[in-house]
Design a protein around this motif. Structure first.
Motif, short mmCIF file in Angstrom:
data_model
loop_
_atom_site.label_atom_id
_atom_site.label_comp_id
_atom_site.label_asym_id
_atom_site.label_seq_id
_atom_site.Cartn_x
_atom_site.Cartn_y
_atom_site.Cartn_z
N ILE A 1 0.82 -1.21 0.00
CA ILE A 1 0.00 0.00 0.00
C ILE A 1 0.87 1.27 0.00
O ILE A 1 0.38 2.35 -0.30
CB ILE A 1 -0.96 0.03 1.20
N ILE A 2 2.14 1.11 0.34
CA ILE A 2 3.06 2.24 0.32
C ILE A 2 3.68 2.32 -1.08
O ILE A 2 4.24 1.33 -1.56
CB ILE A 2 4.18 2.09 1.38
N LYS A 3 3.58 3.48 -1.69
CA LYS A 3 4.07 3.63 -3.06
C LYS A 3 5.17 4.68 -3.14
O LYS A 3 5.29 5.55 -2.27
CB LYS A 3 2.91 4.00 -3.99
N PHE B 1 22.91 8.31 7.66
CA PHE B 1 21.63 8.08 8.35
C PHE B 1 20.98 6.78 7.88
O PHE B 1 20.55 5.95 8.69
CB PHE B 1 20.71 9.27 8.08
N PHE B 2 20.93 6.58 6.56
CA PHE B 2 20.31 5.39 5.99
C PHE B 2 20.98 4.12 6.48
O PHE B 2 20.32 3.16 6.90
CB PHE B 2 20.38 5.48 4.46
N LEU B 3 22.31 4.07 6.44
CA LEU B 3 23.03 2.87 6.86
C LEU B 3 22.86 2.60 8.35
O LEU B 3 22.74 1.44 8.78
CB LEU B 3 24.51 2.99 6.50
N ASP B 4 22.80 3.66 9.15
CA ASP B 4 22.57 3.48 10.59
C ASP B 4 21.18 2.91 10.87
O ASP B 4 21.02 2.03 11.72
CB ASP B 4 22.74 4.81 11.33
N VAL B 5 20.18 3.42 10.17
CA VAL B 5 18.81 2.92 10.37
C VAL B 5 18.72 1.46 9.93
O VAL B 5 18.15 0.62 10.64
CB VAL B 5 17.80 3.78 9.59
N HIS C 1 14.57 -8.07 3.97
CA HIS C 1 13.30 -7.70 4.60
C HIS C 1 13.47 -6.50 5.53
O HIS C 1 12.52 -5.72 5.71
CB HIS C 1 12.73 -8.89 5.36
N GLY C 2 14.67 -6.34 6.10
CA GLY C 2 14.92 -5.13 6.86
C GLY C 2 14.81 -3.89 5.98
O GLY C 2 14.23 -2.88 6.38
N LEU C 3 15.34 -3.99 4.76
CA LEU C 3 15.24 -2.87 3.82
C LEU C 3 13.80 -2.67 3.37
O LEU C 3 13.34 -1.52 3.26
CB LEU C 3 16.14 -3.12 2.61
N GLN D 1 9.28 1.17 3.54
CA GLN D 1 7.83 1.39 3.62
C GLN D 1 7.44 2.28 4.79
O GLN D 1 6.48 3.06 4.66
CB GLN D 1 7.11 0.04 3.75
N TRP D 2 8.16 2.19 5.90
CA TRP D 2 7.69 2.85 7.11
C TRP D 2 8.56 4.01 7.56
O TRP D 2 8.31 4.59 8.62
CB TRP D 2 7.55 1.81 8.23
N HIS D 3 9.55 4.36 6.78
CA HIS D 3 10.37 5.53 7.08
C HIS D 3 10.34 6.45 5.87
O HIS D 3 11.20 6.37 4.99
CB HIS D 3 11.81 5.12 7.42
N PRO D 4 9.38 7.35 5.79
CA PRO D 4 9.24 8.22 4.61
C PRO D 4 10.46 9.08 4.36
O PRO D 4 10.70 9.49 3.23
CB PRO D 4 7.99 9.05 4.91
N THR D 5 11.23 9.36 5.40
CA THR D 5 12.46 10.13 5.20
C THR D 5 13.40 9.41 4.25
O THR D 5 14.09 10.03 3.44
CB THR D 5 13.18 10.37 6.55
N ILE D 6 13.42 8.09 4.32
CA ILE D 6 14.27 7.29 3.44
C ILE D 6 13.63 7.13 2.07
O ILE D 6 14.28 7.30 1.03
CB ILE D 6 14.57 5.92 4.09
N LEU D 7 12.35 6.83 2.05
CA LEU D 7 11.67 6.67 0.76
C LEU D 7 11.73 7.95 -0.07
O LEU D 7 11.84 7.90 -1.30
CB LEU D 7 10.21 6.25 1.00
N ALA D 8 11.69 9.09 0.60
CA ALA D 8 11.69 10.37 -0.11
C ALA D 8 13.02 10.66 -0.80
O ALA D 8 13.10 11.57 -1.63
CB ALA D 8 11.37 11.50 0.87
N ARG D 9 14.06 9.90 -0.46
CA ARG D 9 15.38 10.10 -1.09
C ARG D 9 15.78 8.90 -1.95
O ARG D 9 16.94 8.78 -2.34
CB ARG D 9 16.45 10.33 -0.02
N THR D 10 14.81 8.03 -2.25
CA THR D 10 15.11 6.77 -2.95
C THR D 10 14.44 6.71 -4.31
O THR D 10 13.25 7.02 -4.44
CB THR D 10 14.64 5.56 -2.11
N ALA D 11 15.21 6.27 -5.30
CA ALA D 11 14.66 6.01 -6.63
C ALA D 11 14.67 4.51 -6.89
O ALA D 11 15.72 3.86 -6.78
CB ALA D 11 15.48 6.71 -7.71
#
Length: 317
Positions: free
Chosen positions: A180-182, A218-222, A239-241, A246-256
């Motif tokens: 459901i997360i896009k 930040f990404f690698l620490d999370v 599965h950690g990734l 999906q649940w950390h929009p700060t990361i999704l917002a910087r990901t292609a």
């Protein structure tokens, strides 16, 4: 701000008519001072906005733009097999002026602890960044993979603004087929710090590109959080990734997310490829995921025909 003025002398400018000159000059000086303060403030604000708008690290003169990170499992694979992987990376790096960073799984046993050894890729990438802090991009590629189109520089193949924006998958489920997360629909090249693909079931970190900067750390620490390593995910770091994407929009917002064959095509013997994710001649990379832990498969045997094909290509390019 005040400016010191010389004391007024009774012997200077004795006429009332002439007393207007100091007043006029004081007004001029005040105007100039205010104008100067405004300019300095504007320059300061611009510099702060510029530094905060992008956390990536520019590539200084004399440093490599790309570091290729390869994690080798020397305890379970022969030198003959691993030397082929190393030769493949060294050829590609030499062609394009990149740098290789070869790490060994066993080097990170203490960091990984009781978690599956596949988690070692995260501290390996952190180690690469610490060793090459002025490099702009870090390209992680599994040791069960070959670069099959060595003439393609990573910049024109993936990193250039128009190319990356055209490849970025927008408004698609992060974890296929029906998360459901896009992905965000408004991403631009300067928003992107992480470039990765999906396969049929998951985000696939066996091949990805990470831009150096505050986000990378930040990404690698999370991702390497002890909670995720101890959670017993069925597919460990994969599965950690999936979770943090999906649940950390700060990361999704910087990901292609980009099409699988752009960066991470699977061999025909590998299950789980996306609908257009199986290797075709001319693709940049071929990977053999699962060749080391799937019954009936053998990484050495699967690699060999593609290694010979790669050798022929290096002689003709």
């Amino acid at each position: 701000m005040q400016f010191a003025l010389p004391p007024r002398s009774p012997h200077l400018l004795p006429h009332a008519r002439s007393s207007r000159l100091p007043i006029y000059r004081r007004k001029q000086l005040k105007t100039v001072a205010l104008f100067g303060i405004a300019i300095l403030s504007l320059l300061f604000i611009c510099s702060r906005l510029s530094s905060s708008s992008s956390t990536s690290v520019a590539t200084p003169t004399g440093t490599t733009g790309v570091v290729i990170v390869t994690l080798l499992d020397r305890e379970n694979f022969s030198d003959s097999y691993l030397n082929k992987i190393v030769a493949n990376r060294e050829d590609y790096a030499k062609r394009h002026g990149y740098t290789n960073f070869f790490a060994t799984v066993s080097d990170y046993k203490d960091a990984v602890g009781d978690a599956p050894k596949s988690w070692a890729l995260v501290p390996a990438i952190r180690h690469a960044i610490a060793s090459h802090p002025r490099s702009a991009y870090f390209f992680h590629l599994s040791s069960h993979a070959l670069i099959m189109n060595p003439s393609k520089p990573l910049k024109s193949h993936l990193l250039e603004k128009s190319r990356l924006e055209s490849l970025t998958l927008k408004d698609v489920p992060v974890v296929p087929p029906d998360s459901i997360i896009k992905t965000f629909s408004h991403l631009k090249e300067n928003d992107i710090d992480l470039i990765v693909t999906q396969d049929k079931e998951d985000v696939s970190p066996g091949s990805f590109v990470l831009k150096n900067g505050e986000f990378a750390r930040f990404f690698l620490d999370v991702w390497f959080d002890p909670l995720f390593r101890s959670y017993n995910f069925a597919k460990a770091e994969i599965h950690g990734l999936d979770h943090i994407m999906q649940w950390h929009p700060t990361i999704l917002a910087r990901t292609a997310l980009v099409p699988q064959r752009t960066l991470n095509a699977y061999s025909k013997d590998s299950t789980g490829a996306s609908s257009d994710g199986t290797y075709q001649d001319g693709d940049f990379v071929i990977r053999f995921p699962g060749c080391d832990d799937t019954k009936g498969r053998d990484c050495v045997q699967e690699l060999e025909p593609y290694y010979k094909l790669w050798l022929r290509k290096t002689k003709t390019d």
